[in-house]
Design a protein around this motif. Structure first.
Motif, PDB file in Angstrom:
ATOM      1  N   ILE A 126       0.945  -1.408   0.033  1.00  0.00           N
ATOM      2  CA  ILE A 126       0.023  -0.131  -0.093  1.00  0.00           C
ATOM      3  C   ILE A 126       0.881   1.067  -0.165  1.00  0.00           C
ATOM      4  CG2 ILE A 126      -1.775   1.440   1.364  1.00  0.00           C
ATOM      5  CD1 ILE A 126      -2.750  -1.376   2.374  1.00  0.00           C
ATOM      6  N   CYS A 127       1.953   1.285   0.824  1.00  0.00           N
ATOM      7  CA  CYS A 127       2.845   2.493   0.836  1.00  0.00           C
ATOM      8  C   CYS A 127       3.741   2.434  -0.366  1.00  0.00           C
ATOM      9  CB  CYS A 127       3.765   2.308   2.048  1.00  0.00           C
ATOM     10  SG  CYS A 127       3.106   2.541   3.712  1.00  0.00           S
ATOM     11  N   ASP A 128       3.887   1.674  -0.891  1.00  0.00           N
ATOM     12  CA  ASP A 128       4.594   1.660  -2.428  1.00  0.00           C
ATOM     13  C   ASP A 128       3.769   2.252  -3.482  1.00  0.00           C
ATOM     14  OD1 ASP A 128       6.905   1.157  -3.918  1.00  0.00           O
ATOM     15  OD2 ASP A 128       5.683  -0.216  -4.970  1.00  0.00           O
ATOM     16  N   MET A 129       2.382   1.851  -3.301  1.00  0.00           N
ATOM     17  CA  MET A 129       1.484   2.217  -4.432  1.00  0.00           C
ATOM     18  C   MET A 129       1.273   3.995  -4.199  1.00  0.00           C
ATOM     19  SD  MET A 129      -1.620  -0.648  -4.078  1.00  0.00           S
ATOM     20  CE  MET A 129      -2.600   0.344  -5.407  1.00  0.00           C
ATOM     21  N   PHE A 130       1.402   4.443  -2.968  1.00  0.00           N
ATOM     22  CA  PHE A 130       1.138   5.747  -2.724  1.00  0.00           C
ATOM     23  C   PHE A 130       2.326   6.544  -2.978  1.00  0.00           C
ATOM     24  CE2 PHE A 130      -2.722   4.629  -0.269  1.00  0.00           C
ATOM     25  CZ  PHE A 130      -3.573   5.779  -0.382  1.00  0.00           C
ATOM     26  N   ARG A 131       3.391   5.872  -2.838  1.00  0.00           N
ATOM     27  CA  ARG A 131       4.783   6.477  -3.163  1.00  0.00           C
ATOM     28  C   ARG A 131       4.874   6.636  -4.752  1.00  0.00           C
ATOM     29  NH1 ARG A 131       7.673   3.486  -0.455  1.00  0.00           N
ATOM     30  NH2 ARG A 131       8.235   5.034   1.280  1.00  0.00           N
ATOM     31  N   THR A 132       4.408   5.447  -5.532  1.00  0.00           N
ATOM     32  CA  THR A 132       4.656   5.596  -6.844  1.00  0.00           C
ATOM     33  C   THR A 132       3.611   6.661  -7.417  1.00  0.00           C
ATOM     34  OG1 THR A 132       5.200   3.264  -6.720  1.00  0.00           O
ATOM     35  CG2 THR A 132       4.347   4.252  -8.756  1.00  0.00           C
ATOM     36  N   GLU A 133       2.581   6.761  -6.893  1.00  0.00           N
ATOM     37  CA  GLU A 133       1.620   7.858  -7.266  1.00  0.00           C
ATOM     38  C   GLU A 133       1.990   9.041  -7.116  1.00  0.00           C
ATOM     39  OE1 GLU A 133      -1.510   9.111  -9.712  1.00  0.00           O
ATOM     40  OE2 GLU A 133      -0.556   7.296  -9.774  1.00  0.00           O
TER      41      GLU A 133
END
Length: 166
Positions: free
Chosen positions: A131-138
């Motif tokens: 989840i954190c990686d998805m938010f960081r990428t976006e």
């Protein structure tokens, strides 16, 4: 449970008032931030220009973000709360999202700091890294598009000024 924070910094070769006005023009996101698997646009903005208490909606395939402007310091800082109700909504799961953006001027350039704080439900805690990686990428995608937009806008203004001077 709190995860993060995700902290990103980017230098943009554009004046800070331009960068800040772009960040706070919520309906204008559709002009500089292409839709993605996560972001499908900002809609239902309650007040333009935004102020503390302004609400908005961002719908996406994973869920709907119901946002509110928590704090606004003109030309320097904006804080958004974006509670994201996950699909299917009948499960009642939501990720709390607080996004803080601070813009400061540095020798004619803007330094943009973006901090994302996530409040992930306990039942999803095992997936927090994903989840954190998805938010960081976006978040990086948004910042990179903002940089291109603002720097191109400055370039166009400089070309117009050159034409006027001649």
């Amino acid at each position: 449970m709190l995860a993060g924070p995700i902290f990103l910094t980017l230098t943009i070769e554009a004046p800070s008032p331009l960068v800040f006005s772009t960040i706070t023009d919520l309906p204008g996101y559709n002009t500089w931030l292409p839709h993605s698997d996560v972001f499908k646009g900002t809609t239902e903005v309650s007040q333009i220009p935004i102020q503390q208490g302004t609400t908005y909606v961002e719908r996406g395939p994973q869920g709907t973000r119901h946002g509110v402007v928590l704090e606004l310091e003109r030309s320097s800082k904006v804080v958004f709360s974006q509670s994201m109700t996950l699909k299917p909504e009948l499960l009642g799961l939501a990720i709390g999202v607080i996004v803080t953006m601070i813009v400061r001027e540095d020798q004619g350039k803007s330094v943009l700091e973006r901090t994302v704080q996530l409040d992930i439900p306990l039942v999803l805690w095992l997936f927090r890294a994903i989840i954190c990686d998805m938010f960081r990428t976006e978040s990086w995608r948004a910042l990179e598009n903002l940089k291109v937009f603002a720097e191109n806008k400055v370039g166009k203004l400089e070309i117009q000024e050159d034409r006027v001077d001649k």
